[in-house]
Design a protein around this motif. Structure first.
Motif, PDB file in Angstrom:
ATOM      1  N   GLY A  27       0.466  -1.471  -0.104  1.00 49.64           N
ATOM      2  CA  GLY A  27      -0.302  -0.086   0.137  1.00 49.64           C
ATOM      3  C   GLY A  27       1.140   1.437   0.041  1.00 49.64           C
ATOM      4  N   LEU A  28       2.141   1.241   0.158  1.00 50.89           N
ATOM      5  CA  LEU A  28       2.613   1.898  -0.028  1.00 50.89           C
ATOM      6  C   LEU A  28       3.029   2.883  -1.423  1.00 50.89           C
ATOM      7  N   THR A  29       2.417   4.613  -1.982  1.00 51.65           N
ATOM      8  CA  THR A  29       2.457   4.918  -2.591  1.00 51.65           C
ATOM      9  C   THR A  29       4.418   4.606  -3.641  1.00 51.65           C
ATOM     10  N   THR A  30       4.340   4.440  -4.823  1.00 50.70           N
ATOM     11  CA  THR A  30       5.692   3.971  -5.069  1.00 50.70           C
ATOM     12  C   THR A  30       6.250   4.388  -6.440  1.00 50.70           C
ATOM     13  N   ARG A  31       7.012   4.925  -7.204  1.00 49.11           N
ATOM     14  CA  ARG A  31       7.295   5.791  -8.081  1.00 49.11           C
ATOM     15  C   ARG A  31       8.796   5.274  -7.944  1.00 49.11           C
ATOM     16  N   VAL A  32       8.867   5.130  -9.608  1.00 48.75           N
ATOM     17  CA  VAL A  32      10.241   4.516 -10.316  1.00 48.75           C
ATOM     18  C   VAL A  32      11.047   4.909 -11.169  1.00 48.75           C
ATOM     19  N   TYR A  33      11.669   4.155 -11.492  1.00 50.76           N
ATOM     20  CA  TYR A  33      12.419   4.677 -12.329  1.00 50.76           C
ATOM     21  C   TYR A  33      13.516   3.446 -13.033  1.00 50.76           C
ATOM     22  N   ASN A  34      14.219   3.237 -14.204  1.00 48.46           N
ATOM     23  CA  ASN A  34      14.452   2.267 -14.656  1.00 48.46           C
ATOM     24  C   ASN A  34      15.132   2.704 -16.126  1.00 48.46           C
ATOM     25  N   ARG A  35      16.139   2.547 -16.506  1.00 44.31           N
ATOM     26  CA  ARG A  35      17.118   3.089 -17.533  1.00 44.31           C
ATOM     27  C   ARG A  35      16.188   2.776 -18.747  1.00 44.31           C
ATOM     28  N   THR A  36      15.977   1.757 -18.335  1.00 45.24           N
ATOM     29  CA  THR A  36      15.005   1.155 -19.896  1.00 45.24           C
ATOM     30  C   THR A  36      13.589   1.320 -19.793  1.00 45.24           C
ATOM     31  N   SER A  37      13.379   2.668 -19.784  1.00 42.69           N
ATOM     32  CA  SER A  37      11.943   3.062 -19.806  1.00 42.69           C
ATOM     33  C   SER A  37      10.773   1.523 -19.493  1.00 42.69           C
ATOM     34  N   SER A  38      10.575   1.096 -21.179  1.00 43.08           N
ATOM     35  CA  SER A  38       9.836  -0.135 -20.639  1.00 43.08           C
ATOM     36  C   SER A  38       9.536  -1.300 -19.720  1.00 43.08           C
ATOM     37  N   LYS A  39      10.849  -1.485 -19.141  1.00 36.90           N
ATOM     38  CA  LYS A  39      10.750  -1.610 -17.881  1.00 36.90           C
ATOM     39  C   LYS A  39       9.517  -1.692 -16.914  1.00 36.90           C
ATOM     40  N   ALA A  40      10.308  -0.069 -16.405  1.00 38.15           N
ATOM     41  CA  ALA A  40       9.422   0.574 -15.160  1.00 38.15           C
ATOM     42  C   ALA A  40       7.764   0.922 -16.511  1.00 38.15           C
ATOM     43  N   ASP A  41       7.366   1.116 -17.601  1.00 39.30           N
ATOM     44  CA  ASP A  41       6.273   0.610 -17.701  1.00 39.30           C
ATOM     45  C   ASP A  41       5.469  -0.378 -17.117  1.00 39.30           C
ATOM     46  N   ALA A  42       6.516  -1.525 -17.689  1.00 38.20           N
ATOM     47  CA  ALA A  42       6.018  -3.037 -16.981  1.00 38.20           C
ATOM     48  C   ALA A  42       5.332  -2.828 -15.806  1.00 38.20           C
ATOM     49  N   TRP A  43       6.241  -2.742 -15.551  1.00 40.92           N
ATOM     50  CA  TRP A  43       5.995  -2.619 -13.659  1.00 40.92           C
ATOM     51  C   TRP A  43       4.493  -1.915 -13.410  1.00 40.92           C
ATOM     52  N   VAL A  44       4.701  -0.714 -13.906  1.00 40.58           N
ATOM     53  CA  VAL A  44       3.577   0.272 -13.323  1.00 40.58           C
ATOM     54  C   VAL A  44       2.118  -0.620 -13.308  1.00 40.58           C
ATOM     55  N   SER A  45       2.519  -1.576 -15.383  1.00 41.29           N
ATOM     56  CA  SER A  45       1.438  -2.435 -15.650  1.00 41.29           C
ATOM     57  C   SER A  45       0.715  -3.448 -14.327  1.00 41.29           C
ATOM     58  N   GLU A  46       2.085  -3.642 -13.648  1.00 37.18           N
ATOM     59  CA  GLU A  46       2.045  -4.869 -13.011  1.00 37.18           C
ATOM     60  C   GLU A  46       1.735  -4.308 -11.309  1.00 37.18           C
ATOM     61  N   TYR A  47       1.954  -3.826 -11.192  1.00 39.84           N
ATOM     62  CA  TYR A  47       1.878  -3.169  -9.650  1.00 39.84           C
ATOM     63  C   TYR A  47       1.224  -1.709  -9.130  1.00 39.84           C
ATOM     64  N   GLY A  48       0.838  -1.152 -10.506  1.00 38.39           N
ATOM     65  CA  GLY A  48       0.734   0.526 -10.312  1.00 38.39           C
ATOM     66  C   GLY A  48       1.313   1.382  -9.660  1.00 38.39           C
ATOM     67  N   GLY A  49       1.593   2.524  -8.532  1.00 38.73           N
ATOM     68  CA  GLY A  49       2.051   3.339  -9.395  1.00 38.73           C
ATOM     69  C   GLY A  49       2.178   4.017 -10.244  1.00 38.73           C
ATOM     70  N   SER A  50       3.843   4.705 -10.415  1.00 41.16           N
ATOM     71  CA  SER A  50       4.154   5.802 -10.982  1.00 41.16           C
ATOM     72  C   SER A  50       5.328   5.645 -11.688  1.00 41.16           C
ATOM     73  N   ALA A  51       5.599   5.387 -13.093  1.00 45.11           N
ATOM     74  CA  ALA A  51       7.000   5.463 -13.422  1.00 45.11           C
ATOM     75  C   ALA A  51       7.489   7.020 -14.280  1.00 45.11           C
ATOM     76  N   HIS A  52       8.236   7.117 -14.044  1.00 44.15           N
ATOM     77  CA  HIS A  52       9.240   8.341 -14.292  1.00 44.15           C
ATOM     78  C   HIS A  52      10.157   8.688 -15.475  1.00 44.15           C
ATOM     79  N   ALA A  53      10.788  10.072 -15.820  1.00 42.36           N
ATOM     80  CA  ALA A  53      11.867  10.196 -16.878  1.00 42.36           C
ATOM     81  C   ALA A  53      13.366   9.613 -16.539  1.00 42.36           C
ATOM     82  N   THR A  54      13.334  10.492 -14.935  1.00 44.12           N
ATOM     83  CA  THR A  54      14.944  10.331 -14.641  1.00 44.12           C
ATOM     84  C   THR A  54      14.092   9.804 -13.355  1.00 44.12           C
ATOM     85  N   PRO A  55      15.835  10.127 -11.748  1.00 42.60           N
ATOM     86  CA  PRO A  55      15.949   9.557 -11.550  1.00 42.60           C
ATOM     87  C   PRO A  55      15.430  10.522 -10.250  1.00 42.60           C
ATOM     88  N   ARG A  56      15.885  11.558 -10.583  1.00 42.08           N
ATOM     89  CA  ARG A  56      15.466  13.426  -9.434  1.00 42.08           C
ATOM     90  C   ARG A  56      13.522  13.308  -9.986  1.00 42.08           C
TER      91      ARG A  56
END
Length: 293
Positions: A27-56
Motif C-alpha cells: 500500500g505504499l505509494t511507489t514511484r519508479v525509475y529504470n534506465r530502460t523505460s519499458s521495464k518501468a512501464d511494465a512494472w506500473v502495469s503490474e503493480y500500479g504506482g507511477s514511472a518517471h523519466a529520471t531518478p530526480r
C-alpha cells in the motif's frame, strides 16, 4: 518523519523489480525509475504506482528513496549525477542504497546526504532473485540507529532479516564478508560434486547424506540439483560476482587482509567467463571443472 508513505525505487532489475513490487503490495505509494523505460512501464502495469523519466523526478515528493543498480558508477549516476535523486529529495527524507558497491562510495554518499539534511543507509542485500521474489532477503545496513529504526519497517516488506551492523559503510563491508564466504563455499561444493561424479557415486545420494552433517550450506541446499543437471541459466551471474569480488579484493588490500582463496576463486570465475558463462549462475564453477577433464 515517523511514517513513510511515499517511496521511490530506482532500478528495476531482477532484484529491484520484485522488491519494489512488495512495497506497492503493502500500500505504499511507489514511484519508479529504470534506465530502460519499458521495464518501468511494465512494472506500473503490474503493480500500479507511477514511472518517471529520471531518478530526480521519481524522488520528488518521496519520503524514502531506494536504489538498486549495478555498480559504483551506476549509483553515482542515479544519486549525485545531473538528474540524480539527491537533486529531487527533500530535507528530512531518507536514501537507502541496496546496490553491492564499495565502502568508499557509501561514505561518499553519506557525506553528500548529510550536506542536504538527508538520512543515508548503505544496505546491500543477500538472497538473490529468489529471495527478492519471496520477500526473504537478508539486508545488512550501515548508518545511524535513529534512521534505521524509521526505515526498517519498510525494508521488512522484502526481507526476512534486516540488521544494522554499524556506521555508514558497515553494510557494504559486511556484504564483502558475505561474498568472500560464498566464493569458498561454491568452489568447495563444485569440487565435491566433481569428485563424486569422477568416483562413480550417485551425486544426489551423496548430497542427501552430507547435507545433513557439517558440510551443509545454503548453496548446497539450493544449488546442488541444478549443478548436477548442468543447468546455470538462472540465479546470480558470474559477471556480477566478479564485480563483487573485485571490490572485496580491493578493500582487502586497503586493510592489509589476506584473501588467497577469494583471489583464486575469482580467477576460476574468469575461466567461466572465457567459457561464455558470464551470465551463468555462480554455481557454474562445476562447469569449469567438467571442462578441464
Amino acid at each position: 518523519m515517523a511514517t513513510i508513505k511515499t517511496v521511490a525505487f530506482i532500478g528495476l532489475g531482477v532484484m529491484g523489480y520484485p522488491m519494489a513490487g512488495h512495497l506497492a503490495k503493502q500500500g505504499l505509494t511507489t514511484r519508479v525509475y529504470n534506465r530502460t523505460s519499458s521495464k518501468a512501464d511494465a512494472w506500473v502495469s503490474e503493480y500500479g504506482g507511477s514511472a518517471h523519466a529520471t531518478p530526480r523526478e521519481a524522488a520528488e515528493g518521496a519520503d524514502l528513496v531506494l536504489v538498486c543498480v549495478g555498480n559504483d558508477d551506476d549509483v553515482r549516476q542515479v544519486t549525485t549525477g545531473e538528474n540524480g535523486v539527491l537533486h529531487g529529495m527533500a530535507d528530512g527524507s531518507f536514501l537507502v542504497d541496496h546496490t553491492t558497491a564499495s565502502a568508499d562510495l557509501a561514505l561518499e554518499l553519506d557525506t553528500a546526504c548529510r550536506q542536504q539534511g538527508i538520512a543515508f543507509l548503505d544496505a546491500p542485500v543477500s538472497g538473490g532473485q529468489q529471495g527478492a521474489e519471496k520477500g526473504a532477503l537478508t539486508i545488512m545496513c550501515g548508518g545511524q540507529q535513529a534512521h534505521f529504526d524509521i526505515v526498517e519497517p519498510v525494508l521488512d516488506h522484502y526481507a526476512r532479516a534486516v540488521t544494522l551492523v554499524g556506521d555508514a559503510s558497515s553494510g557494504q563491508l559486511t556484504k564483502m564478508v558475505n561474498q568472500i564466504c560464498i566464493a569458498g563455499l561454491v568452489q568447495g561444493l563444485a569440487e565435491g560434486l566433481h569428485f563424486a561424479e569422477q568416483a562413480g557415486l550417485d551425486q544426489q545420494q551423496v548430497i542427501d547424506v552430507v547435507s545433513k552433517g557439517a558440510a551443509g550450506s545454503w548453496q548446497m541446499e539450493n544449488r546442488h540439483k541444478t549443478m548436477i543437471a548442468d543447468e546455470y541459466e538462472h540465479g546470480f551471474a558470474v559477471d556480477w560476482m566478479r564485480k563483487d569480488l573485485a571490490i572485496c579484493l580491493s578493500q582487502a588490500r586497503h586493510f592489509d587482509a589476506t584473501l588467497p582463496v577469494t583471489a583464486l576463486v575469482d580467477q576460476f570465475y574468469a575461466d567461466v567467463q572465457r567459457l561464455g558463462g558470464g551470465r551463468w549462475d555462480t554455481s557454474s564453477l562445476l562447469k569449469r571443472l567438467r571442462k578441464v577433464q
